[in-house]
Design a protein around this motif. Structure first.
Motif, short mmCIF file in Angstrom:
data_model
loop_
_atom_site.label_atom_id
_atom_site.label_comp_id
_atom_site.label_asym_id
_atom_site.label_seq_id
_atom_site.Cartn_x
_atom_site.Cartn_y
_atom_site.Cartn_z
N SER A 1 0.84 -1.20 0.00
CA SER A 1 0.00 0.00 0.00
C SER A 1 0.87 1.25 0.00
O SER A 1 2.03 1.22 0.41
N ASP A 2 0.32 2.34 -0.52
CA ASP A 2 0.78 3.71 -0.26
C ASP A 2 2.18 4.06 -0.76
O ASP A 2 3.03 4.50 0.00
N ASN B 1 3.39 6.84 -2.15
CA ASN B 1 2.82 8.19 -2.23
C ASN B 1 3.92 9.25 -2.30
O ASN B 1 5.08 9.00 -1.96
N GLY C 1 -3.18 3.40 -2.64
CA GLY C 1 -3.64 3.71 -1.29
C GLY C 1 -4.81 2.83 -0.86
O GLY C 1 -5.34 2.03 -1.63
N ASN C 2 -5.21 3.00 0.41
CA ASN C 2 -6.37 2.28 0.94
C ASN C 2 -6.26 0.77 0.69
O ASN C 2 -7.12 0.15 0.07
N TYR C 3 -5.16 0.21 1.19
CA TYR C 3 -4.89 -1.22 1.02
C TYR C 3 -4.84 -1.60 -0.47
O TYR C 3 -5.35 -2.61 -0.90
N ASN C 4 -4.17 -0.74 -1.23
CA ASN C 4 -3.95 -0.97 -2.67
C ASN C 4 -5.26 -1.12 -3.45
O ASN C 4 -5.38 -1.96 -4.35
N SER C 5 -6.22 -0.26 -3.13
CA SER C 5 -7.50 -0.28 -3.84
C SER C 5 -7.75 1.00 -4.64
O SER C 5 -8.66 1.03 -5.47
N THR C 6 -6.94 2.04 -4.42
CA THR C 6 -7.12 3.31 -5.13
C THR C 6 -5.78 3.91 -5.51
O THR C 6 -4.78 3.73 -4.80
N THR C 7 -5.76 4.63 -6.61
CA THR C 7 -4.63 5.49 -6.98
C THR C 7 -5.22 6.85 -7.33
O THR C 7 -6.01 6.96 -8.27
N ARG C 8 -4.85 7.88 -6.57
CA ARG C 8 -5.50 9.18 -6.68
C ARG C 8 -4.50 10.32 -6.79
O ARG C 8 -3.40 10.26 -6.24
N GLU D 1 -8.40 9.56 -10.69
CA GLU D 1 -8.52 8.37 -9.86
C GLU D 1 -8.55 7.10 -10.71
O GLU D 1 -9.17 7.09 -11.78
#
Length: 241
Positions: free
Chosen positions: A111-112, A114, A149-156, A170
């Motif tokens: 995750s993350d 960033n 992010g969010n436990y590898n559920s989003t890329t923003r 997103e």
């Protein structure tokens, strides 16, 4: 019939010339970037210089930031930002390699991956004085990408400005989510009021900002995970003529 064949020959010749022209143009652009002035670079071969790097880390005994074997290691249970203490402005490119390690480490989590960039502080708190908790940056001015992010559920992609942080882009699926133990080439470009974020030469986000953040600081950002970062290079880019 001869005229028809001749016309076809001319069309094919023109198409071939255009393709060659595009290739030459792309090659020139790559060469131009390689020859751009280097503002800063680090291979992280020395112990972390706290005059150059400012670490903001959520207070936790299971967290540490250090250099080892030519890599910057962020191994943290909570939030962390590692700022480069160099204000960047104008046109520039930031590139580095980064891997999210997933093995048997105490903080390993996919995750993350960033980062913050063009960051400035309009408050009285001042740069490099925050806790490392993600919400402590809400009142800053900056661009932010949260890759996986969010436990590898989003890329923003967001812009923080005047207390707002709208999502400007997103993704919710592969190939825009993380793979464990993969070495990524991350590239960020600020040029002529446009910002873009690239992963392995693939464009993830691009934004032509009507009110661009023209100067500020760059920082590696993450939370609860282990990251290896290497080969950081910051280049000055020339404006488009």
């Amino acid at each position: 019939m001869k005229e028809s064949k001749f016309s076809l020959f001319i069309i094919l010749l023109l198409l071939f010339s255009c393709q060659n022209s595009k290739k030459e143009g792309n090659e020139k652009e790559v060469i131009s970037n390689q020859e751009a002035e280097i503002i800063f670079e680090s291979n992280f071969s020395q112990p972390l210089d706290l005059k150059t790097w400012k670490v903001e880390m959520d207070s936790n005994p299971q967290s540490e930031v250090f250099t080892e074997d030519g890599k910057l290691i962020m191994d943290t249970e909570g939030g962390v930002t590692v700022w480069l203490d160099l204000e960047l402005e104008g046109n520039y490119e930031i590139s580095y390699k980064r891997k999210v390690v997933l093995d048997s480490g105490r903080n390993d989590r996919l995750s993350d991956l960033n980062q913050f960039w063009a960051a400035s502080d309009p408050t009285q708190i001042g740069m490099f004085n925050r806790s490392g908790k993600f919400e402590s940056y809400d009142d800053m001015h900056l661009y932010y990408v949260g890759f996986g992010g969010n436990y590898n559920s989003t890329t923003r992609f967001r812009k923080y400005y005047l207390g707002e942080k709208p999502v400007l882009g997103e993704f919710l699926e592969a190939p825009y989510l993380l793979e464990a133990n993969r070495d990524y080439l991350i590239k960020t470009i600020c040029k002529d009021g446009k910002v873009s974020f690239w992963v392995d030469e693939i464009l993830f986000f691009e934004y032509e900002d009507p009110e661009p953040l023209e100067k500020g600081y760059f920082g590696f950002r993450s939370t609860w995970s282990r990251h290896e970062i290497s080969d950081l290079v910051v280049r000055k880019l020339q404006p488009t003529i």
